[in-house]
Structure formats: C-alpha cells, structure tokens
Write a protein that holds these residues in place. Structure first.
Motif, mmCIF file in Angstrom:
data_model
loop_
_atom_site.group_PDB
_atom_site.id
_atom_site.type_symbol
_atom_site.label_atom_id
_atom_site.label_comp_id
_atom_site.label_asym_id
_atom_site.label_seq_id
_atom_site.Cartn_x
_atom_site.Cartn_y
_atom_site.Cartn_z
ATOM 1 N N ASP A 39 1.180 3.626 2.103
ATOM 2 C CA ASP A 39 0.420 4.796 2.569
ATOM 3 C C ASP A 39 -0.459 5.461 1.506
ATOM 4 O OD1 ASP A 39 1.131 4.656 5.247
ATOM 5 O OD2 ASP A 39 2.896 5.937 4.986
ATOM 6 N N HIS A 40 -0.767 4.787 0.428
ATOM 7 C CA HIS A 40 -1.668 5.361 -0.578
ATOM 8 C C HIS A 40 -3.108 5.041 -0.164
ATOM 9 C CE1 HIS A 40 -3.343 6.893 -4.196
ATOM 10 N NE2 HIS A 40 -2.158 7.025 -4.782
ATOM 11 N N THR A 41 -3.627 5.840 0.758
ATOM 12 C CA THR A 41 -4.932 5.590 1.381
ATOM 13 C C THR A 41 -6.077 5.603 0.371
ATOM 14 O OG1 THR A 41 -4.091 6.582 3.395
ATOM 15 C CG2 THR A 41 -6.458 6.295 3.262
ATOM 16 N N TYR A 94 -0.516 0.401 -4.161
ATOM 17 C CA TYR A 94 0.124 1.702 -4.364
ATOM 18 C C TYR A 94 -0.017 2.230 -5.785
ATOM 19 C CZ TYR A 94 4.033 5.082 -4.336
ATOM 20 O OH TYR A 94 4.817 6.198 -4.454
ATOM 21 N N GLU A 115 7.454 -0.966 7.041
ATOM 22 C CA GLU A 115 6.527 -0.619 8.115
ATOM 23 C C GLU A 115 7.324 0.256 9.082
ATOM 24 O OE1 GLU A 115 3.969 -2.387 6.079
ATOM 25 O OE2 GLU A 115 5.382 -3.900 6.677
ATOM 26 N N THR A 153 -6.752 2.922 9.072
ATOM 27 C CA THR A 153 -7.751 3.034 8.010
ATOM 28 C C THR A 153 -8.203 1.655 7.537
ATOM 29 O OG1 THR A 153 -6.862 5.158 7.267
ATOM 30 C CG2 THR A 153 -8.197 3.923 5.677
ATOM 31 N N LEU A 154 -7.259 0.754 7.330
ATOM 32 C CA LEU A 154 -7.595 -0.606 6.908
ATOM 33 C C LEU A 154 -8.535 -1.259 7.907
ATOM 34 C CD1 LEU A 154 -7.241 -3.156 5.153
ATOM 35 C CD2 LEU A 154 -5.150 -3.626 6.452
ATOM 36 N N SER A 213 -1.183 5.091 10.432
ATOM 37 C CA SER A 213 -2.485 5.653 10.043
ATOM 38 C C SER A 213 -3.130 4.821 8.932
ATOM 39 C CB SER A 213 -2.353 7.114 9.620
ATOM 40 O OG SER A 213 -1.558 7.222 8.459
ATOM 41 N N THR A 214 -2.340 4.236 8.057
ATOM 42 C CA THR A 214 -2.872 3.369 7.006
ATOM 43 C C THR A 214 -3.423 2.085 7.613
ATOM 44 O OG1 THR A 214 -1.325 4.308 5.419
ATOM 45 C CG2 THR A 214 -2.315 2.194 4.839
ATOM 46 N N ILE A 267 0.835 -1.205 0.000
ATOM 47 C CA ILE A 267 0.000 0.000 0.000
ATOM 48 C C ILE A 267 0.872 1.258 0.000
ATOM 49 C CG2 ILE A 267 -1.738 1.343 1.269
ATOM 50 C CD1 ILE A 267 -2.700 -1.369 2.460
ATOM 51 N N LEU A 315 -6.137 2.372 -1.220
ATOM 52 C CA LEU A 315 -6.584 1.380 -0.244
ATOM 53 C C LEU A 315 -8.105 1.359 -0.168
ATOM 54 C CD1 LEU A 315 -6.320 -0.672 2.037
ATOM 55 C CD2 LEU A 315 -5.931 1.258 3.609
ATOM 56 N N MET A 355 2.672 -1.788 4.334
ATOM 57 C CA MET A 355 1.603 -0.841 4.574
ATOM 58 C C MET A 355 2.215 0.549 4.733
ATOM 59 S SD MET A 355 -1.536 -1.170 7.227
ATOM 60 C CE MET A 355 -1.607 -2.884 6.843
#
Length: 163
Positions: A11-13, A140, A62, A45-46, A41-42, A9, A16, A37
């Motif tokens: 951090d590409h929310t 991502y 991570e 969100t998950l 914060s990601t 991911i 996600l 991940m």
C-alpha cells in the motif's frame, strides 16, 4: 521486450507511482507483479496508472481478495493468476509467484527461461542452470531503497533499478 517486475508494494502508493514512472522511462510494455499489494485501492491505482498489460499473483498480504478477483474479471489489460503464473511472453516461458521456496522448485524443474518471486524484499538476480531467477526487491522500501526489476526478454536478463 522489456517487462517491469514489481513486488511487495504494501500500500505504499507514492512509491508505486515512482515505480511506474521508472518502468515507463525504461520503455517497459508489460508488468509482472509478484504479490503483496495489500489493499484494493492500491490495485486500482496500479491499473489506472499503468497503460499496458499487467499479470499478477497474490502474496500473503492481499486483504480484499474477492474485490481483486471481481475487478480483474472486468478490467481489460489485467490477468490475475492466483498464487502462481506460468506464461509465455515474447517467446520466453516465465513462471512467477510470491514465495521463494515455490520459485526454487520451478527453477529446479528446468522448464522455464525465467522464474521471478518476491516476499523477501531483497533484490536478487542469479542463474540456476539455464534458468534466470530474480526477485525485484520491494516497492515498499522497508528494507532500504525501493526497487523494481527490468526484464529484457531478448537477452533473458534482469536489471535491478532503484526508484
């Protein structure tokens, strides 16, 4: 049973959220995450956006491992396994990790129905003997279109889906 396979991911929310939407549309009731991940914060969100169980392993990106571990102990529906996981879901023995060379060793062992990995950001589905081996690609989107995998335990197959 359909299981969402996600990796990388970074951090590409926004991607996600699209990935989780796609997994819900595909009727997935479980999620496996193969690492990278990035920030906590990601992870939050998950967990907040996915209503089913999540099994996850660490990648090599991570940044807040202690926060991940502390939260995973407190959050129901979340199992944090470390660098790899050896689990059984719907009668299928599954091994998953982040690194392809670790996954290759697991696949060569012949002990698993399915082996999943990430790290390369490139989607891949193949058989090694009787073991299904797959990389869902990346959420991502650095290598092109972001993708996830949909694992069907009934027929032991993975389909790569663009999100």
């Amino acid at each position: 049973m359909r299981i969402a396979l996600l990796s990388d991911i970074h951090d590409h929310t926004q991607h996600l959220l699209l990935a989780l939407h796609t997994a819900r549309e595909e009727h997935c009731t479980h999620l496996l995450f193969m690492g990278d991940m990035a920030g906590f914060s990601t992870f939050r969100t998950l967990r907040e956006e996915w209503g089913h169980h999540i099994d996850l392993v660490f990648g090599n990106n991570e940044y807040e491992i202690t926060a991940f571990q502390r939260a995973a102990r407190q959050w129901h529906r979340v199992s944090l396994h470390g660098e790899y996981a050896d689990i059984t879901l719907d009668g299928r023995r599954i091994y998953f990790c982040h690194l392809p060379w670790t996954a290759a060793k697991a696949a060569e062992s012949g002990r698993y129905d399915a082996v999943f990995f990430g790290h390369t950001h490139i989607p891949e589905v193949r058989m090694h003997g009787s073991t299904l081996v797959a990389n869902p690609g990346e959420v991502y989107g650095r290598q092109g279109k972001p993708t996830i995998g949909i694992y069907d335990t009934e027929i032991n197959s993975v389909r790569i889906v663009n999100i």
